[in-house]
Structure formats: C-alpha cells, structure tokens
Design a protein around this motif. Structure first.
Motif, short mmCIF file in Angstrom:
data_model
loop_
_atom_site.label_atom_id
_atom_site.label_comp_id
_atom_site.label_asym_id
_atom_site.label_seq_id
_atom_site.Cartn_x
_atom_site.Cartn_y
_atom_site.Cartn_z
N GLU A 119 2.54 -7.42 -1.53
CA GLU A 119 2.21 -8.74 -2.08
C GLU A 119 2.06 -8.61 -3.59
N ILE A 120 2.98 -9.22 -4.32
CA ILE A 120 2.98 -9.11 -5.78
C ILE A 120 1.67 -9.65 -6.35
N GLY A 121 1.04 -8.87 -7.23
CA GLY A 121 -0.20 -9.26 -7.86
C GLY A 121 -1.44 -8.87 -7.08
N LYS A 122 -1.24 -8.28 -5.88
CA LYS A 122 -2.37 -7.90 -5.04
C LYS A 122 -2.57 -6.39 -5.05
N VAL A 123 -3.80 -5.99 -4.77
CA VAL A 123 -4.10 -4.57 -4.61
C VAL A 123 -3.47 -4.10 -3.30
#
Length: 377
Positions: free
Chosen positions: A299-303
């Motif tokens: 998930e782009i932008g997620k840890v």
C-alpha cells in the motif's frame, strides 16, 4: 467684700482677658511656630496608634496628640508643644494631592507599578493585585499615602513591567514552563522550585517581561484548573520513521515525542498537541513482530513489511536496490546504506511503501530495519 474676694475677682478678670486674647489669636504656620504657639496644619494622616498620629503634607510631617484615621486629610489647630500639636480643633481638610495611574501589586509590601514601582503606605481595600488603579495621595518618606483611589479595570494584553493574569495550557513542563496563551507561547518562571505539568490548564498571575514577540511571566501565584481536553488527541497507529528524540507515526501530522520504538511498531497514544510535535502523555508500544508480510499487497504511503528471497541487488544513485520475491510476488526494497546481500539470501525488512518508476518499493530507513538471513522482529 473681703480683700480675699477682691483678689479672686481680679484674677478671674485677668484670666478671662488672657483667654480672650488667645482665642482671638491667629494661628501661625508650623515653620514659624515656637513652643506654646497656636499653630494650624493641613495634612494626611500617615500613621495613628492610640492618641498619637502623624500628619504629613508630603513635605513636612508633624505628630498630633490625638487619634486620626489613616488616609484622611485633616486641618488641625492647636498648641505647639514638644515638636507636636496638642489639638484644640480638628476638621476635614483639603490638600493638593499627587496622582498616579498603574497596576496594583502586593509583593513584600503593597505598591502600584507604572511600571516604576511606587510603594504604598498601606494596602487598598477591595482591590486585587493586577487591577489598574488611579491613586491620589502624598508621600510620607519613600511611600505614598493613598487618600483617594479608583479601579480602572485590568490589562487584557501583557505589558512590560506590569502584572498580567492569564489562563493557558502547559506545553512544556518544569520550571520554567512554556504555556500556550491565545496562540502565543509564554515562558513562566515559578517560585519555590515549583513545577507545572504538560496538558494542564493553569491560571497564572505575575510580573511580565515583553521583548519583541517573547513573553515571560515571573509568577506570583498560579492555580491548576484541570486538563486541557481540547488539546489532547488519542489514537493508535504504526511508527513510520524514527528521529533523534521522537518518532513519526502514520496517523499524526507532526512527530510524537516522549516515546521510543522502531519502524512498524504500533503506538497507542494519548498525546498533547504542541507547536511542532505531539507530546506523549500516556503511550503503549506493541512490537512489530506480528506484522504481516505485505510483499503481495503493498500500500503506497503505508508502513509495511517485506519478507522474501533476494533475486538481485544493485547500487543506484547512492542507494541499494534489492528485488525480493515470494509466492510469485515481487517488490523492490531500497536502502541508503551498503549491505552485504546476494541472490538467494533471505531478507526481512520494514519501511514505508513508495514508487520507483511506477513500481512499488519499500523505503527502509536504516540497518536496524533490514535483516539478511534472519528475522528483524
């Protein structure tokens, strides 16, 4: 009539004549008086105890052998004896008074601040410290004897050298403490090594120093009004970046201080919002060991966490790019450090998903977040 009666009659006439002479005598000024003179003096009562008082006109002070009410103006006519006045007549008097406008303050003694400190002979009734007052009176030594005064209100903005009473939220505790007041920071110094606690709403009264945009208050007293609930945020999310003395988490717009952890750890927090960060008042950290492998659903932008087998590794513009695969899924891992890794090695990494030429890539912050042929739990 006997001779003795005649003598008594003559003496009575003489004494009556003397009395008439004295009663018609005009009182002299105190400066011209001698022992036994009839004098007149107008002044303010600066001191009174029993049958002894002191009157002053601001220049000259004289004892009066009678009780007078402090702070009242009197006109006294009497006999000058022993450098004092034995009064025959006491009336209300009028006197030219000096006038000052300032803030009422009580420290070791009552005073008004203009902002120059003017000591008062005695305190003002029904006036609280910080009130702006107009005071009229005369000086007795170095202190002003109040005769008339009125309250003019209180300061709404801090002024240099004046008392200021404000209510704010403690952002940084201790002594001095830093408080938020109307979107401005105020540094507060407390007496007797007392301290303030972050997150508390506090009312403070003290002397203010203003220099440009900097406001400092030397508190005379303070009271804690409770917790500033509107400044407190609660939640829970993962750490996305570790800084020198704080961490960034996914769900807050500023770093979270007073807590430690690693990328991927979950922080359950109750925190105070400050100017540049959130202060953790109550935090619980859950280790990242149970975080799932996201190699197949980044998930782009997620840890995220990536675990798999290294297919290839190469240096690109100062960063190491590693292609990792597992169960038919592939993703890139990027780290700005040298790492001894080769195809076939097992890799476990934590970071934040981004893109590299439209392909998902896990950006790893440091060596503690990537492990070769071992787990990073």
């Amino acid at each position: 009539m006997q001779i003795r009666d005649v003598i008594y009659l003559l003496l009575s006439i003489v004494f009556l004549g003397l009395a008439l002479i004295v009663s018609n005598q005009e009182p002299t000024k105190l400066s011209d008086a001698s022992e036994g003179s009839l004098v007149e003096f107008v002044g303010v009562c600066a001191y009174s105890s029993g049958d002894f008082s002191i009157l002053t006109d601001g220049q000259v002070s004289v004892p009066v052998y009678s009780y007078l009410e402090p702070g009242k103006v009197y006109r006294v006519v009497g006999i000058y004896r022993g450098k004092g006045i034995k009064p025959r007549e006491i009336r209300e008097g009028t006197l030219e008074l000096e006038e000052y406008i300032g803030a009422y303050w009580v420290d070791y003694y009552p005073s008004i601040l203009t902002p120059k400190k003017i000591k008062l002979r005695f305190g003002l009734q029904n006036v609280t410290p910080g009130d702006i007052v107009k005071v009229r009176g005369v000086f007795f030594g170095s202190r002003l004897v109040p005769v008339e005064y009125e309250k003019l209100g209180r300061l709404r903005e801090p002024r240099d050298g004046f008392p200021f009473n404000f209510t704010g939220v403690v952002l940084y505790g201790g002594n001095p403490a830093l408080m938020l007041w109307e979107n401005r920071s105020v540094r507060v110094y407390l007496r007797d090594n007392k301290t303030l606690t972050p997150g508390h709403r506090v009312s403070v009264l003290g002397i203010t120093r203003v220099s440009g945009s900097r406001i400092t208050v030397y508190a005379s007293n303070f009271s804690i009004l409770g917790i500033a609930d509107e400044m407190i945020v609660s939640g829970g999310c993962r750490i996305s970046e570790v800084l020198d003395d704080r961490v960034k988490v996914e769900c807050l717009d500023m770093p979270l201080s007073n807590v430690t952890g690693r990328v991927g750890d979950i922080v359950e927090f109750k925190a105070l919002k400050r100017f540049r960060d959130y202060l953790c008042l109550s935090c619980n950290v859950t280790q990242r060991a149970t975080m799932e492998n996201m190699i197949c659903h980044p998930e782009i932008g997620k840890v995220g966490r990536v675990s798999g087998v290294v297919e290839e590794a190469s240096m690109k513009r100062g960063s190491l790019l590693i292609k990792v695969s597992k169960n038919g899924c592939k993703v890139l891992v990027k780290i700005r450090e040298q790492l001894n890794v080769k195809p076939g090695d097992k890799l476990d990494a934590f970071g934040v998903f981004s893109t590299y030429y439209s392909n998902p890539v896990l950006i790893v912050q440091g060596r503690e977040d990537i492990c070769v042929n071992s787990s990073c739990n």
